[in-house]
Every structure is written in C-alpha cells, then in structure tokens.
Design a protein around this motif. Sequence first.
Motif, PDB file in Angstrom:
ATOM      1  N   ILE A 147       0.845  -1.197   0.000  1.00 20.35           N
ATOM      2  CA  ILE A 147       0.000   0.000   0.000  1.00 20.35           C
ATOM      3  C   ILE A 147       0.881   1.248   0.000  1.00 20.35           C
ATOM      4  O   ILE A 147       0.628   2.205  -0.739  1.00 20.35           O
ATOM      5  CB  ILE A 147      -0.956  -0.004   1.214  1.00 20.35           C
ATOM      6  N   LYS A 148       1.941   1.243   0.795  1.00 22.15           N
ATOM      7  CA  LYS A 148       2.851   2.388   0.873  1.00 22.15           C
ATOM      8  C   LYS A 148       3.502   2.694  -0.473  1.00 22.15           C
ATOM      9  O   LYS A 148       3.795   3.851  -0.774  1.00 22.15           O
ATOM     10  CB  LYS A 148       3.933   2.134   1.919  1.00 22.15           C
ATOM     11  N   LYS A 149       3.718   1.680  -1.276  1.00 22.53           N
ATOM     12  CA  LYS A 149       4.349   1.861  -2.583  1.00 22.53           C
ATOM     13  C   LYS A 149       3.366   2.363  -3.641  1.00 22.53           C
ATOM     14  O   LYS A 149       3.772   2.995  -4.607  1.00 22.53           O
ATOM     15  CB  LYS A 149       4.952   0.539  -3.069  1.00 22.53           C
ATOM     16  N   GLU A 150       2.091   2.068  -3.476  1.00 21.65           N
ATOM     17  CA  GLU A 150       1.108   2.273  -4.539  1.00 21.65           C
ATOM     18  C   GLU A 150       0.204   3.490  -4.356  1.00 21.65           C
ATOM     19  O   GLU A 150      -0.231   4.084  -5.338  1.00 21.65           O
ATOM     20  CB  GLU A 150       0.234   1.007  -4.636  1.00 21.65           C
ATOM     21  N   TYR A 151      -0.116   3.873  -3.121  1.00 20.49           N
ATOM     22  CA  TYR A 151      -1.186   4.848  -2.896  1.00 20.49           C
ATOM     23  C   TYR A 151      -0.683   6.140  -2.263  1.00 20.49           C
ATOM     24  O   TYR A 151       0.172   6.135  -1.387  1.00 20.49           O
ATOM     25  CB  TYR A 151      -2.284   4.224  -2.032  1.00 20.49           C
ATOM     26  N   ASP A 152      -1.262   7.248  -2.713  1.00 21.03           N
ATOM     27  CA  ASP A 152      -0.931   8.572  -2.204  1.00 21.03           C
ATOM     28  C   ASP A 152      -1.765   8.941  -0.981  1.00 21.03           C
ATOM     29  O   ASP A 152      -1.295   9.647  -0.094  1.00 21.03           O
ATOM     30  CB  ASP A 152      -1.164   9.629  -3.288  1.00 21.03           C
ATOM     31  N   ILE A 153      -2.999   8.498  -0.968  1.00 19.45           N
ATOM     32  CA  ILE A 153      -3.913   8.775   0.142  1.00 19.45           C
ATOM     33  C   ILE A 153      -4.511   7.451   0.587  1.00 19.45           C
ATOM     34  O   ILE A 153      -4.979   6.663  -0.236  1.00 19.45           O
ATOM     35  CB  ILE A 153      -5.034   9.751  -0.286  1.00 19.45           C
ATOM     36  N   VAL A 154      -4.481   7.213   1.896  1.00 19.15           N
ATOM     37  CA  VAL A 154      -5.022   5.980   2.467  1.00 19.15           C
ATOM     38  C   VAL A 154      -6.070   6.359   3.505  1.00 19.15           C
ATOM     39  O   VAL A 154      -5.811   7.191   4.380  1.00 19.15           O
ATOM     40  CB  VAL A 154      -3.908   5.135   3.118  1.00 19.15           C
ATOM     41  N   ILE A 155      -7.228   5.751   3.394  1.00 16.21           N
ATOM     42  CA  ILE A 155      -8.297   5.973   4.370  1.00 16.21           C
ATOM     43  C   ILE A 155      -8.392   4.700   5.209  1.00 16.21           C
ATOM     44  O   ILE A 155      -8.859   3.664   4.724  1.00 16.21           O
ATOM     45  CB  ILE A 155      -9.632   6.304   3.678  1.00 16.21           C
ATOM     46  N   PRO A 156      -7.896   4.766   6.454  1.00 12.97           N
ATOM     47  CA  PRO A 156      -7.886   3.580   7.305  1.00 12.97           C
ATOM     48  C   PRO A 156      -9.251   3.308   7.933  1.00 12.97           C
ATOM     49  O   PRO A 156     -10.160   4.135   7.863  1.00 12.97           O
ATOM     50  CB  PRO A 156      -6.849   3.934   8.371  1.00 12.97           C
ATOM     51  N   GLY A 157      -9.348   2.161   8.567  1.00 11.19           N
ATOM     52  CA  GLY A 157     -10.611   1.755   9.168  1.00 11.19           C
ATOM     53  C   GLY A 157     -10.973   2.500  10.437  1.00 11.19           C
ATOM     54  O   GLY A 157     -12.155   2.661  10.744  1.00 11.19           O
ATOM     55  N   HIS A 158      -9.964   2.981  11.178  1.00  9.20           N
ATOM     56  CA  HIS A 158     -10.240   3.576  12.491  1.00  9.20           C
ATOM     57  C   HIS A 158      -9.448   4.857  12.739  1.00  9.20           C
ATOM     58  O   HIS A 158      -9.033   5.126  13.870  1.00  9.20           O
ATOM     59  CB  HIS A 158      -9.920   2.558  13.595  1.00  9.20           C
ATOM     60  N   ASP A 159      -9.235   5.638  11.694  1.00  6.74           N
ATOM     61  CA  ASP A 159      -8.464   6.871  11.853  1.00  6.74           C
ATOM     62  C   ASP A 159      -8.806   7.800  10.699  1.00  6.74           C
ATOM     63  O   ASP A 159      -9.555   7.439   9.785  1.00  6.74           O
ATOM     64  CB  ASP A 159      -6.961   6.561  11.853  1.00  6.74           C
ATOM     65  N   ASN A 160      -8.235   8.991  10.737  1.00  6.40           N
ATOM     66  CA  ASN A 160      -8.429   9.957   9.664  1.00  6.40           C
ATOM     67  C   ASN A 160      -7.560   9.612   8.456  1.00  6.40           C
ATOM     68  O   ASN A 160      -6.610   8.831   8.562  1.00  6.40           O
ATOM     69  CB  ASN A 160      -8.094  11.365  10.153  1.00  6.40           C
ATOM     70  N   MET A 161      -7.861  10.227   7.359  1.00  6.40           N
ATOM     71  CA  MET A 161      -7.127  10.039   6.110  1.00  6.40           C
ATOM     72  C   MET A 161      -5.634  10.246   6.318  1.00  6.40           C
ATOM     73  O   MET A 161      -5.206  11.139   7.050  1.00  6.40           O
ATOM     74  CB  MET A 161      -7.662  11.043   5.090  1.00  6.40           C
ATOM     75  N   LEU A 162      -4.828   9.422   5.644  1.00  9.41           N
ATOM     76  CA  LEU A 162      -3.372   9.531   5.701  1.00  9.41           C
ATOM     77  C   LEU A 162      -2.865   9.981   4.342  1.00  9.41           C
ATOM     78  O   LEU A 162      -3.261   9.434   3.309  1.00  9.41           O
ATOM     79  CB  LEU A 162      -2.743   8.174   6.025  1.00  9.41           C
ATOM     80  N   VAL A 163      -1.971  10.947   4.341  1.00 12.38           N
ATOM     81  CA  VAL A 163      -1.309  11.362   3.115  1.00 12.38           C
ATOM     82  C   VAL A 163       0.053  10.668   3.121  1.00 12.38           C
ATOM     83  O   VAL A 163       0.859  10.869   4.021  1.00 12.38           O
ATOM     84  CB  VAL A 163      -1.162  12.888   3.012  1.00 12.38           C
ATOM     85  N   ASN A 164       0.282   9.842   2.134  1.00 12.70           N
ATOM     86  CA  ASN A 164       1.488   9.028   2.050  1.00 12.70           C
ATOM     87  C   ASN A 164       2.389   9.568   0.946  1.00 12.70           C
ATOM     88  O   ASN A 164       1.951   9.751  -0.178  1.00 12.70           O
ATOM     89  CB  ASN A 164       1.075   7.585   1.733  1.00 12.70           C
ATOM     90  N   ASN A 165       3.659   9.795   1.272  1.00 15.28           N
ATOM     91  CA  ASN A 165       4.579  10.276   0.234  1.00 15.28           C
ATOM     92  C   ASN A 165       5.230   9.121  -0.527  1.00 15.28           C
ATOM     93  O   ASN A 165       6.213   9.322  -1.222  1.00 15.28           O
ATOM     94  CB  ASN A 165       5.625  11.217   0.843  1.00 15.28           C
ATOM     95  N   ARG A 166       4.692   7.942  -0.372  1.00 15.00           N
ATOM     96  CA  ARG A 166       5.125   6.696  -1.023  1.00 15.00           C
ATOM     97  C   ARG A 166       6.476   6.192  -0.559  1.00 15.00           C
ATOM     98  O   ARG A 166       7.029   5.295  -1.159  1.00 15.00           O
ATOM     99  CB  ARG A 166       5.082   6.813  -2.529  1.00 15.00           C
ATOM    100  N   THR A 167       7.006   6.730   0.511  1.00 18.11           N
ATOM    101  CA  THR A 167       8.199   6.146   1.117  1.00 18.11           C
ATOM    102  C   THR A 167       7.850   5.495   2.438  1.00 18.11           C
ATOM    103  O   THR A 167       8.677   4.889   3.085  1.00 18.11           O
ATOM    104  CB  THR A 167       9.287   7.208   1.393  1.00 18.11           C
ATOM    105  N   GLY A 168       6.579   5.654   2.853  1.00 18.95           N
ATOM    106  CA  GLY A 168       6.150   5.111   4.124  1.00 18.95           C
ATOM    107  C   GLY A 168       6.125   6.136   5.235  1.00 18.95           C
ATOM    108  O   GLY A 168       5.592   5.880   6.289  1.00 18.95           O
ATOM    109  N   ASP A 169       6.711   7.312   5.008  1.00 16.16           N
ATOM    110  CA  ASP A 169       6.694   8.346   6.034  1.00 16.16           C
ATOM    111  C   ASP A 169       5.368   9.088   5.980  1.00 16.16           C
ATOM    112  O   ASP A 169       4.891   9.432   4.911  1.00 16.16           O
ATOM    113  CB  ASP A 169       7.810   9.368   5.790  1.00 16.16           C
ATOM    114  N   ILE A 170       4.774   9.312   7.142  1.00 17.56           N
ATOM    115  CA  ILE A 170       3.502  10.040   7.197  1.00 17.56           C
ATOM    116  C   ILE A 170       3.585  11.136   8.223  1.00 17.56           C
ATOM    117  O   ILE A 170       4.434  11.149   9.069  1.00 17.56           O
ATOM    118  CB  ILE A 170       2.304   9.113   7.493  1.00 17.56           C
TER     119      ILE A 170
END
Length: 90
Positions: A67-90
């Motif tokens: 997921i970290k390699k493929e997606y820019d924005i991740v919407i998790p099941g129990h938290d707010n939206m995450l903006v991913n820079n595709r290196t895994g750092d948030i």
Amino acid sequence: IKGEFLPGVKAVWLPGHTKTIHGVSFWYQSRHVLVAGDSVMTKQHFRDNTTMFEEDAQMAAATIQNIKKEYDIVIPGHDNMLVNNRTGDI
C-alpha cells in the motif's frame, strides 16, 4: 473479488487482517486513493506495518508495505485520512 466494478473504481484484495478483506481504490486529482478499512486500522498501524486481530501477521505487513508503494492517500478503518509520500513516512 478484485478489479474494476465501476468506471475508475476498483476492488483491491488486501489480505492479512482477514484472508478475504478488500479495499476500494480510485484516482482523485492525480492522487491514487485507497479506502483500506481494517487492512490499515490507524496511522500507527500504517507506520508499523501491522494491524490488530490479524489472521496472518506477515501477510498483513506485506500488504501495508505494498500500500505504501502504490497509494498517495489511504483511508484507514479507524483513523483519519493519511497522506502518504510513497516512502512510508507520514
């Protein structure tokens, strides 16, 4: 089940938390978005490549790493939206 089920909207298999769990992906303003559900429970789980109550911890970790390699924005099941820079750092 995986693949496009509406134009531009795809079901994505995200195994680990359970064997059959899926998310939904789409593009929005040039960003690849994933509604991950419990495949990514919270920001901390995303950071640590883990989930809770998983059927397969190794598979869950591998899924989050993918997921970290493929997606820019991740919407998790129990938290707010995450903006991913595709290196895994948030």
